[in-house]
Design a protein around this motif. Structure first.
Motif, short mmCIF file in Angstrom:
data_model
loop_
_atom_site.label_atom_id
_atom_site.label_comp_id
_atom_site.label_asym_id
_atom_site.label_seq_id
_atom_site.Cartn_x
_atom_site.Cartn_y
_atom_site.Cartn_z
N GLN A 205 0.84 -1.18 -0.04
CA GLN A 205 -0.11 0.09 0.13
C GLN A 205 0.88 1.24 0.10
O GLN A 205 0.64 2.20 -0.84
CB GLN A 205 -0.90 0.13 1.08
CG GLN A 205 -1.62 1.09 1.45
CD GLN A 205 -3.10 1.31 0.42
OE1 GLN A 205 -3.17 0.56 -0.43
NE2 GLN A 205 -3.79 2.34 0.54
N GLY A 208 2.35 2.20 -3.18
CA GLY A 208 1.24 2.72 -4.20
C GLY A 208 0.78 1.27 -5.26
O GLY A 208 0.12 1.60 -6.09
N GLN A 211 -3.27 0.45 -3.53
CA GLN A 211 -4.44 1.63 -3.67
C GLN A 211 -5.90 1.34 -2.93
O GLN A 211 -6.77 1.41 -3.49
CB GLN A 211 -4.58 2.03 -5.00
CG GLN A 211 -3.52 2.64 -5.73
CD GLN A 211 -3.61 2.96 -7.24
OE1 GLN A 211 -4.59 2.92 -7.68
NE2 GLN A 211 -2.63 3.25 -8.00
#
Length: 273
Positions: A205, A208, A211
């Motif tokens: 997370q 990225g 998400q």
């Protein structure tokens, strides 16, 4: 890092399952058994001490947490074990595999963890269950045998989160403590695997990759106090008065503000001096 390819519907399904897992896993992480990581890991290893006695016998000893403590941990990890629940461990792993499908190192980690889960939590045969017990009555010739996994499941689903009569009957000859003793390492390992996966999800997370909604990493999942205390105003109305239609609807004239202790209804306990 952004992912390419794959349908939006598939991504949404995997994202929902991962978010469900994060919420449940954070609740597992907050359990007091996980407060000391080394002790939690030690519970997965079935450690025991053995003392040889002068008469040729051996005394074997294992120390476990209180049953009530393990029972509450079993309740927290149960949805992680259920294939039909969104937060099921392997559902979360499938979600990671989907979002990391172009990242070989992550896929290698995922495959290894999925295989380890199957071996520790869902063994394919009694030979893979770690150990099994055999009992025999020399007087009657009656015999019983059961593997560690079935004994553990008999405690979890026969004693704790359900009252599975068939599991209880199958494991009854071995007694409650043997069922509990088999369940402790399973529950502890499930907690360890769940928390490790949660931390992996957090890392992805932060990079990225996933998400997910940030809310699932932040919202309250356990109570830190069980004292209920709020400050506000109390209104009362004669019995039979219609309640407001919703939380924002104005109160009718029948409702009056209570401003004196003498006006408080008897069901509200006054503070003791």
């Amino acid at each position: 890092m952004a992912m390419s390819g794959g349908s939006e519907a598939a991504a949404a399904k995997h994202r929902d399952r991962l978010e469900a897992f994060v919420l449940r896993a954070r609740r597992v992480e907050a359990h007091s058994l996980a407060a000391d990581w080394a002790e939690l890991v030690a519970l997965t290893e079935m450690k025991m001490s053995t003392t040889l006695l002068p008469n040729g016998e051996a005394r074997v000893r294992q120390d476990f947490p209180a049953e009530e403590l393990v029972e509450s941990a079993a309740a927290r990890i149960r949805p992680i074990l259920l294939t039909k629940d969104d937060c099921f461990y392997q559902n979360a792993m499938a979600g990671l595999a989907y979002f990391c499908r172009t990242w070989p190192d992550d896929l290698t980690w995922i495959r290894a963890r999925r295989a380890e889960w199957r071996a520790r939590v869902d063994p394919a045969s009694p030979d893979e269950a770690g150990y099994w017990l055999m009992l025999g009555n020399m007087a009657t010739g009656e015999k019983s045998d059961l593997d560690r996994h079935k004994l553990a499941m008999a405690w979890i689903y026969g004693e704790v989160v359900h009252h599975d009569t068939q599991r209880r009957r199958e494991a009854e000859p071995f007694g409650l403590f043997e069922r509990f003793r088999a369940a402790v390492p399973l529950i502890a390992w499930t907690m360890v695997g769940t928390i490790e996966l949660l931390n992996y999800v957090r890392a992805l997370q932060n990079d990225g990759v996933l998400q997910l909604s940030e809310n699932v990493f932040e919202e309250q999942v356990v109570l830190t106090t069980t004292v209920y205390e709020v400050t506000g105003r109390i209104y009362a109305a004669p019995a039979g008065t219609s309640a407001p239609t919703d939380a924002l609807a104005p109160l009718s004239q029948e409702w009056s503000l209570l401003e004196k202790e003498a006006d408080l209804p008897s069901l509200i306990q006054r503070p003791r001096s």
